[in-house]
Design a protein around this motif. Structure first.
Motif, PDB file in Angstrom:
ATOM      1  N   GLN A  74       0.806  -1.222   0.000  1.00 32.77           N
ATOM      2  CA  GLN A  74       0.000   0.000   0.000  1.00 32.77           C
ATOM      3  C   GLN A  74       0.838   1.270   0.000  1.00 32.77           C
ATOM      4  O   GLN A  74       0.298   2.358   0.199  1.00 32.77           O
ATOM      5  CB  GLN A  74      -0.920  -0.002   1.228  1.00 32.77           C
ATOM      6  N   ARG A  75       2.142   1.150  -0.218  1.00 34.03           N
ATOM      7  CA  ARG A  75       2.961   2.362  -0.234  1.00 34.03           C
ATOM      8  C   ARG A  75       2.495   3.314  -1.340  1.00 34.03           C
ATOM      9  O   ARG A  75       2.383   4.522  -1.129  1.00 34.03           O
ATOM     10  CB  ARG A  75       4.432   2.001  -0.422  1.00 34.03           C
ATOM     11  N   ALA A  76       2.258   2.798  -2.537  1.00 32.98           N
ATOM     12  CA  ALA A  76       1.820   3.662  -3.639  1.00 32.98           C
ATOM     13  C   ALA A  76       0.443   4.249  -3.360  1.00 32.98           C
ATOM     14  O   ALA A  76       0.138   5.370  -3.787  1.00 32.98           O
ATOM     15  CB  ALA A  76       1.810   2.881  -4.946  1.00 32.98           C
ATOM     16  N   GLN A  77      -0.392   3.541  -2.636  1.00 28.11           N
ATOM     17  CA  GLN A  77      -1.723   4.038  -2.309  1.00 28.11           C
ATOM     18  C   GLN A  77      -1.648   5.276  -1.435  1.00 28.11           C
ATOM     19  O   GLN A  77      -2.433   6.221  -1.599  1.00 28.11           O
ATOM     20  CB  GLN A  77      -2.511   2.937  -1.599  1.00 28.11           C
ATOM     21  N   TYR A  78      -0.711   5.300  -0.497  1.00 30.83           N
ATOM     22  CA  TYR A  78      -0.631   6.422   0.436  1.00 30.83           C
ATOM     23  C   TYR A  78       0.412   7.463   0.049  1.00 30.83           C
ATOM     24  O   TYR A  78       0.307   8.627   0.451  1.00 30.83           O
ATOM     25  CB  TYR A  78      -0.327   5.903   1.840  1.00 30.83           C
ATOM     26  N   HIS A  79       1.412   7.063  -0.704  1.00 31.70           N
ATOM     27  CA  HIS A  79       2.537   7.966  -0.961  1.00 31.70           C
ATOM     28  C   HIS A  79       2.824   8.199  -2.434  1.00 31.70           C
ATOM     29  O   HIS A  79       3.788   8.886  -2.766  1.00 31.70           O
ATOM     30  CB  HIS A  79       3.800   7.410  -0.287  1.00 31.70           C
ATOM     31  N   ALA A 144      -1.522  11.155  10.166  1.00 32.83           N
ATOM     32  CA  ALA A 144      -1.317  10.717   8.784  1.00 32.83           C
ATOM     33  C   ALA A 144      -2.324   9.639   8.420  1.00 32.83           C
ATOM     34  O   ALA A 144      -2.664   8.782   9.243  1.00 32.83           O
ATOM     35  CB  ALA A 144       0.099  10.193   8.594  1.00 32.83           C
ATOM     36  N   ALA A 145      -2.770   9.660   7.160  1.00 32.38           N
ATOM     37  CA  ALA A 145      -3.786   8.707   6.712  1.00 32.38           C
ATOM     38  C   ALA A 145      -3.284   7.273   6.782  1.00 32.38           C
ATOM     39  O   ALA A 145      -4.087   6.340   6.930  1.00 32.38           O
ATOM     40  CB  ALA A 145      -4.215   9.046   5.284  1.00 32.38           C
ATOM     41  N   TRP A 146      -1.971   7.082   6.688  1.00 27.07           N
ATOM     42  CA  TRP A 146      -1.436   5.716   6.663  1.00 27.07           C
ATOM     43  C   TRP A 146      -1.224   5.131   8.055  1.00 27.07           C
ATOM     44  O   TRP A 146      -0.820   3.958   8.167  1.00 27.07           O
ATOM     45  CB  TRP A 146      -0.125   5.654   5.868  1.00 27.07           C
TER      46      TRP A 146
END
Length: 804
Positions: A74-79, A144-146
């Motif tokens: 989910q890195r690309a989803q949040y960042h 932070a959202a993550w």
């Protein structure tokens, strides 16, 4: 119950697969003593897990929250995509490694106690988020959202990634970009393979350690002693965290674990203690595949072409305009494991590469360590290892109340046959890629040959892995030791041999660090005093005093060579060696923060990257390493040349020029130029570097795999020593150092967590151990109830399901 807790429980119900009657009742006390060490007291594993999850989140929420995002792709989803789509490629890479899939398939079959501990950890972690106002969370991630509640499956997914950390995880980038060639269409590969420098990056992490088990013959008190000295990063997800868990009549264990581990991984209880060092035994095997010329997703096996398994994955990606997009990619697997985008070779029309990882199905990591903490005898400790086989990638060194010193490399290892080893050697002889992998300790074999499949022994917990009873193992009552080499020289009085070729050959040339460890243990009238028996204080002193094997071998000989020598010309510059030589003459060979001359020696020894020449005959040594005298050979400085400048003096002059280029005074005390930066402060760091033969390590590894801000240091002037403008920035090396002895009254220990207990910038325990370590000191460990209650800083937090 708070909104966040309701969200967390709803997610858990959807994703965990656990039954509706899972335990949710808990009572736990978190008693914090000096330096922020939590002593977690509970009546059951679930409650203990709650305490660990809550306390760990208090100290490291930003690091660990990001790791759940990472392993769940989910890195690309949040960042967003990241530089050169690094987040996208790694998200796909983790999907290709299958850590989430394996967690989903195996969570319900975990032992009840392990599952309870994990579920409790999740409850405690989520409670920390629910109970803590956003403004009181570490400002680097608060709000932070993550930073989200987690589920038991999220946690177990992280453990599956941890099992592969010094294993297949090193391939995550090239798994995510593994795509079949498009030669029949455009002919353009959107993911060109990495170049040969990729192999150099395998060395950047520099995970290492020293571990000693001292038996009854060599301990002053006649019982076992342990030295734990892991060399792990000072920043990021591989930091260690110290804690103590007590469940009456069930578990009483103290030590450190990697972040998110509910139980300590290097630890002791009332009767036994253990530590680890990273093992060089290959954890995965690379398979070279001959592909169908008409279809590069079919590979040859036993004379036939076989279809690869293919899976289409889709991830969410935060776009530049703030919208949420998606990316999809098909990844491929052979019968062995994931295909990967091999360095240099890539995935060609008729040649490709996959790998099989012994740790991919290793679901018992936490169960093994939980059982180790409950064992009270060597027999129980070994039986737990035998029945669970969850150690992922480390040697184990052990000592106990009864005076046993024990070593084993029982970590997950491919069970390769003798015939497969012969085939590997044949391929290696003429295959450049295999030779590059071999330099990093990784086998490459022909995937078409059935003899290269792993041998399944019914005694092994994981099919295809080496059974516990076939692993290298030694019990002594004097000492055992390991410093990241293989089993052979665990104790030179009883050299080991006769094991599966995957463990490497016996009679390996010892590294300078291995030699230094053994010198501490073997020398009379040395580290263990006139009586040749260690006291606790002598053991602690040995861990930190900073001696180095190469300096002990050669410093005086180098000084004799440079004293009165004429200036030397290097690259057109004339260098007067008078000051450098005088500093070496006055240096005691150790690396305390006030040591003067240590940096001159370091730059001289590490003038180039040929580590082999530091172990055997070559640039520095005139004589060869002798298997009959492995700890003290070689020992003689190279001869003077018959003509031309002395290369020894040229290397010393080069060291002088590099220090000048780095704006470092030759006579600077080590602590003035070797430092760890924390919260805008520089803290002096004692210790040296592994190739020099130090056991107390201070060096620079890779940049942490984290989304948290990190100051990138200036380029290295000497990439071998990591000398940079202003000196040596440390982010790796001595992490947790513990010296322990068993006495008639129980265990007694001294320890230091060299970067302090908490990563939270607002914590009172973010820097409080740094000055202690800079002085070369440790602190007393508080293990008994009496010591805990007597601590003047004692604070208690009581958590109960009744007060939510």
């Amino acid at each position: 119950m708070t909104r966040w807790m309701l969200i967390g429980l709803a997610i858990a119900a959807c994703r965990s697969g656990t039954d509706d009657e899972a335990n949710t009742s808990y009572n736990v006390d978190i008693r914090t003593t000096e330096f922020g060490i939590p002593h977690i007291s509970a009546d059951d594993f679930f409650s203990a897990g709650v305490g660990v999850g809550f306390a760990l989140a208090s100290d490291h929420i930003c690091i660990v929250a990001d790791q759940f995002v990472k392993v769940n792709s989910q890195r690309a989803q949040y960042h967003g995509p990241g530089d050169n789509d690094v987040n996208i490629n790694r998200d796909f890479g983790w999907l290709g490694l299958g850590v989430r899939r394996i967690a989903e398939e195996n969570f319900d079959s975990l032992p009840d106690d392990s599952r309870a501990m994990m579920e409790g950890f999740v409850e405690g972690y989520n409670r920390y988020l629910a109970d803590t106002p956003v403004g009181e969370i570490d400002p680097r991630c608060g709000g932070a959202a993550w930073v989200q509640p987690i589920t038991p499956l999220d946690l177990f997914t992280y453990y599956m990634s941890l099992a592969q950390e010094a294993s297949g995880r090193v391939l995550v980038d090239v798994v995510g970009t593994a795509q079949p060639p498009a030669a029949l269409r455009s002919g353009v590969n959107p993911f060109p393979p990495p170049d040969e420098s990729w192999f150099d990056r395998l060395e950047e992490l520099r995970l290492g350690s020293n571990g000693w088990g001292i038996g009854s013959e060599r301990s002053e008190g006649g019982r076992g002693m342990l030295l734990a000295n892991p060399h792990f990063p000072s920043d990021g997800p591989l930091k260690l965290w110290e804690h103590h868990i007590t469940i009456p009549d069930v578990l009483n264990v103290y030590g450190v674990g990697l972040l998110n581990s509910p139980v300590p991984l290097i630890a002791f209880n009332e009767r036994l203690a253990w530590t680890h060092t990273v093992s060089p035994t290959p954890r995965f095997v690379v398979y070279q595949h001959t592909l169908d010329p008409t279809d590069p997703t079919r590979y040859e096996f036993d004379g036939e072409f076989v279809d690869m398994e293919r899976t289409r994955y889709t991830i969410e990606v935060l776009e530049e305009d703030g919208s949420m997009g998606t990316r999809s990619r098909t990844l491929y697997r052979t019968q062995y494991g994931p295909m990967f985008n091999a360095p240099v070779a890539g995935w060609a029309q008729t040649l490709g590469y996959s790998f099989r990882d012994a740790n991919a199905p290793n679901t018992n990591v936490i169960s093994t360590f939980q059982g180790a903490g409950q064992a009270l005898t060597l027999e129980e400790f070994e039986q737990n290892y035998r029945e669970t086989q969850g150690i992922p990638w480390v040697h184990t060194m052990y000592a106990d109340f009864d005076g046993n010193a024990f070593y084993v490399d029982s970590a997950a290892a491919p069970n390769m046959s003798a015939e497969a080893f012969g085939l590997y050697q044949e391929l290696l002889a003429g295959n450049a890629l295999a030779q590059n992998f071999a330099a990093s300790g990784i086998w490459v074999v022909d995937g078409a040959v059935p003899e290269n499949t792993w041998v399944e022994d019914p005694r092994a917990v994981i099919p295809g892995n080496v059974p516990y009873d076939d692993a290298p193992r030694l019990v002594r009552n004097d000492f055992i030791m390991n410093a990241n080499q293989n089993y052979w020289a665990t104790n030179p009085a009883e050299p080991l041999s006769g094991f599966n070729a995957i463990y490497g050959p016996p009679e390996q040339t010892l590294t300078p660090r291995s030699k230094m460890n053994l010198r501490y243990l073997l020398e009379e009238n040395g580290a263990s005093g006139d009586d040749f028996k260690f006291s606790l204080e002598e053991l602690a002193s040995a861990a930190l005093d900073g001696r180095a094997a190469i300096a002990e071998d050669l410093k005086d000989q180098v000084v004799a060579r440079c004293t009165g020598a004429a200036p030397v010309t290097v690259g057109g510059e004339t260098v007067d060696l008078t000051q450098a030589c005088g500093l070496l003459d006055g240096w005691n060979g150790q690396t305390s923060v006030d040591a003067v001359g240590a940096i001159v020696w370091r730059e001289f020894v590490l003038v180039d990257g040929d580590r082999g020449s530091l172990q055997d005959q070559g640039r520095l040594y005139a004589d060869a390493w002798d298997v009959n005298d492995p700890v003290y050979t070689p020992s003689t400085l190279v001869d003077l040349p018959k003509e031309g400048q002395d290369p020894v003096l040229v290397d010393l002059a080069t060291a002088v020029l590099r220090l000048q280029q780095a704006n470092v005074a030759l006579d600077a005390p080590l602590g003035d130029v070797q430092f760890y930066e924390r919260l805008g402060q520089r803290f002096a760091r004692p210790g040296g570097q592994q190739p020099e033969g130090h056991i107390a390590i201070a060096d620079f590894g890779s940049i942490p795999d984290s989304v948290l801000p990190y100051d990138i240091p200036p380029p290295a002037i000497n990439p071998v020593s990591d000398l940079r403008d202003g000196g040596y920035r440390v982010n790796n090396g001595n992490s947790f150092v513990m010296a322990l002895e068993f006495t008639d009254d129980g265990p007694r220990a001294q320890a230091i967590l060299t970067y302090a207990q908490s990563d939270a910038e607002t914590s009172d325990h973010a820097t409080d151990q740094l000055e202690i370590y800079a002085r070369g000191e440790m602190r007393d460990v508080k293990f008994t109830e009496e010591d805990i209650l007597a601590d003047p800083t004692l604070e208690t937090i009581s958590l109960s399901s009744d007060d939510e």
